[in-house]
Write a protein that holds these residues in place. Structure first.
Motif, PDB file in Angstrom:
ATOM      1  N   GLU A 197       0.825  -1.205   0.000  1.00 42.56           N
ATOM      2  CA  GLU A 197       0.000   0.000   0.000  1.00 42.56           C
ATOM      3  C   GLU A 197       0.861   1.259   0.000  1.00 42.56           C
ATOM      4  O   GLU A 197       0.594   2.211  -0.730  1.00 42.56           O
ATOM      5  CB  GLU A 197      -0.922  -0.008   1.214  1.00 42.56           C
ATOM      6  CG  GLU A 197      -1.825   1.204   1.283  1.00 42.56           C
ATOM      7  CD  GLU A 197      -2.678   1.227   2.537  1.00 42.56           C
ATOM      8  OE1 GLU A 197      -3.661   1.967   2.537  1.00 42.56           O
ATOM      9  OE2 GLU A 197      -2.351   0.515   3.499  1.00 42.56           O
ATOM     10  N   GLN A 198       1.926   1.252   0.786  1.00 41.15           N
ATOM     11  CA  GLN A 198       2.819   2.411   0.837  1.00 41.15           C
ATOM     12  C   GLN A 198       3.505   2.637  -0.513  1.00 41.15           C
ATOM     13  O   GLN A 198       3.620   3.769  -0.976  1.00 41.15           O
ATOM     14  CB  GLN A 198       3.861   2.235   1.938  1.00 41.15           C
ATOM     15  CG  GLN A 198       4.743   3.450   2.141  1.00 41.15           C
ATOM     16  CD  GLN A 198       3.953   4.676   2.580  1.00 41.15           C
ATOM     17  OE1 GLN A 198       3.143   4.583   3.492  1.00 41.15           O
ATOM     18  NE2 GLN A 198       4.177   5.801   1.937  1.00 41.15           N
ATOM     19  N   ARG A 249       0.969   4.120  -2.879  1.00 43.70           N
ATOM     20  CA  ARG A 249       0.714   5.518  -2.521  1.00 43.70           C
ATOM     21  C   ARG A 249       1.864   6.410  -2.990  1.00 43.70           C
ATOM     22  O   ARG A 249       1.645   7.473  -3.571  1.00 43.70           O
ATOM     23  CB  ARG A 249       0.529   5.650  -1.006  1.00 43.70           C
ATOM     24  CG  ARG A 249       0.143   7.040  -0.576  1.00 43.70           C
ATOM     25  CD  ARG A 249      -0.052   7.174   0.923  1.00 43.70           C
ATOM     26  NE  ARG A 249      -1.109   6.295   1.387  1.00 43.70           N
ATOM     27  CZ  ARG A 249      -0.940   5.330   2.287  1.00 43.70           C
ATOM     28  NH1 ARG A 249       0.234   5.113   2.824  1.00 43.70           N
ATOM     29  NH2 ARG A 249      -1.947   4.580   2.665  1.00 43.70           N
TER      30      ARG A 249
END
Length: 70
Positions: free
Chosen positions: A12-13, A16
């Protein structure tokens, strides 16, 4: 053994960070800003005009960007 939650959080990081990089790499408005919005003719706040190249108020710009994505 790596925890699946840690892997999901790392993924997810990364996604992002990639999305932010793409947004920052896009074209930025430049030049003088207008004093009034192109769409609603309300005054554009001074803090927004200071960014340079602004032609719409925040509300109208948000609507414009939503319509462009369609």
């Amino acid at each position: 053994m790596v925890c699946p939650f840690d892997r999901a959080q790392a993924l997810e990081q990364r996604q992002r960070d990639q999305a932010i990089a793409v947004a920052l790499a896009g074209p930025r408005p430049s030049g003088p800003s207008l004093t009034h919005c192109l769409d609603c003719d309300k005054e554009i706040p001074a803090a927004r005009r200071a960014l340079g190249g602004m032609t719409r108020c925040v509300l109208c710009q948000s609507i414009f960007e939503r319509e462009v994505r369609r």
